[in-house]
Scaffold this motif. Structure first.
Motif, PDB file in Angstrom:
ATOM      1  N   GLU A  23      -3.890  -5.812  -5.022  1.00  0.00           N
ATOM      2  CA  GLU A  23      -5.148  -5.063  -4.635  1.00  0.00           C
ATOM      3  C   GLU A  23      -5.453  -6.578  -4.185  1.00  0.00           C
ATOM      4  O   GLU A  23      -6.852  -7.040  -3.830  1.00  0.00           O
ATOM      5  N   ASP A  67     -10.620  -3.044   0.095  1.00  0.00           N
ATOM      6  CA  ASP A  67      -9.638  -3.161  -1.044  1.00  0.00           C
ATOM      7  C   ASP A  67     -10.822  -4.057  -2.543  1.00  0.00           C
ATOM      8  O   ASP A  67      -9.786  -3.460  -3.834  1.00  0.00           O
ATOM      9  N   LYS A 124      -9.840  -5.021   4.637  1.00  0.00           N
ATOM     10  CA  LYS A 124      -9.507  -5.621   3.554  1.00  0.00           C
ATOM     11  C   LYS A 124     -10.274  -6.343   2.746  1.00  0.00           C
ATOM     12  O   LYS A 124     -10.564  -6.397   1.393  1.00  0.00           O
ATOM     13  N   GLU A 160       1.024  -1.654   0.049  1.00  0.00           N
ATOM     14  CA  GLU A 160       0.303  -0.173  -0.073  1.00  0.00           C
ATOM     15  C   GLU A 160       0.722   1.389  -0.386  1.00  0.00           C
ATOM     16  O   GLU A 160       0.435   1.985  -0.305  1.00  0.00           O
ATOM     17  N   HIS A 191      -4.672  -8.511  -1.500  1.00  0.00           N
ATOM     18  CA  HIS A 191      -5.360  -7.486  -0.233  1.00  0.00           C
ATOM     19  C   HIS A 191      -6.670  -8.048   0.352  1.00  0.00           C
ATOM     20  O   HIS A 191      -7.093  -9.045   1.031  1.00  0.00           O
TER      21      HIS A 191
END
Ligand SMILES: [Fe+2]
Ligand SMILES: [Fe+2]
Length: 233
Positions: free
Chosen positions: A147, A118, A114, A68, A150
């Motif tokens: 991503e 995300d 998350k 990130e 995540h």
């Protein structure tokens, strides 16, 4: 749409000769990604390392935090290349989006964030993959697999908690966090979004993206987790 949506701007140098409206729109998108990635890393990912329950979970959380921060660094580098002043990317000068105002206190909350937030980020990055400004398209391609990792990290750790008999903690985090997420996609009649679509910088309206998000999160929470999605006010 006019032919503006089929424009191809291949480099930061080529951006200089584009119309003012196009340049301003590119700057806004790059700044919003740079700022949001930094906010997220500061308020969620880095503090979550201390909350992670095992060395393995800490290691993976470190990796998420590192990625990130790297997303911020990449978008910031592009912002600098196109001449954005550094203070326009400073979170202390900008009011945070509501999704970043949530005060993270537990591991279950981080796993839910998350899994849900995300996924919202994946939708935003998806739109960049077809962006008429190629440096943003390239950043989208590099960022997307991370991503996705995540969101999967969040889903897997939520499932681990549910299987360990801690579904109530996951449900409680969903009840408190999910209601603030739809606003992340912006207003229904956003002037910025109309300009982004006119120039082919984004593909979907805020409402289309929000609808995609709602469908996916409903499936995740109800089907994958066997939990309830709270009703929105
Ligand atoms: Fe990110
Ligand atoms: Fe992420």
């Amino acid at each position: 749409m006019a032919d503006t949506a089929t424009l191809e701007v291949k480099t930061a140098a080529e951006l200089k000769s584009q119309p003012e409206e196009y340049r301003a729109a590119v700057e806004k998108i790059v700044i919003s990604h740079a700022v949001n990635e930094l906010y997220g890393a500061q308020v969620f990912d880095e503090p979550a390392i201390a909350l992670a329950p095992t060395p393995y979970a800490k290691w993976l959380t470190c990796r998420v935090a590192m990625e990130e921060y790297h997303h911020h660094v990449r978008f910031r580098a592009l912002a600098e290349e196109i001449g954005v002043a550094p203070e326009r990317m400073d979170p202390s000068h900008k009011k945070p989006l509501s999704i970043f105002e949530f005060k993270l206190q537990t591991w279950a909350e981080f796993c839910v964030i998350k899994a849900i937030a995300d996924y919202a980020e994946i939708l935003q990055v998806e739109d960049l993959l077809h962006c008429t400004f190629h440096p943003l398209r390239n950043l989208g391609r590099i960022t997307m697999p991370e991503e996705k990792f995540h969101a999967k990290f969040g889903k897997d750790f939520c499932l681990e908690l549910i299987q360990a008999g801690r579904a109530d903690e996951v449900q409680d985090a969903i009840d408190r966090y999910f209601p603030i997420t739809p606003a992340f996609f912006g207003s229904s009649n956003s002037k910025n979004n109309a300009i982004y679509r006119k120039w082919g910088l984004k593909q979907r309206s805020n409402d289309d993206m929000r609808a995609d998000f709602m469908n996916r999160v409903t499936e995740l929470v109800e089907k994958d987790f066997g939990l309830r999605l709270p009703k929105l006010a």
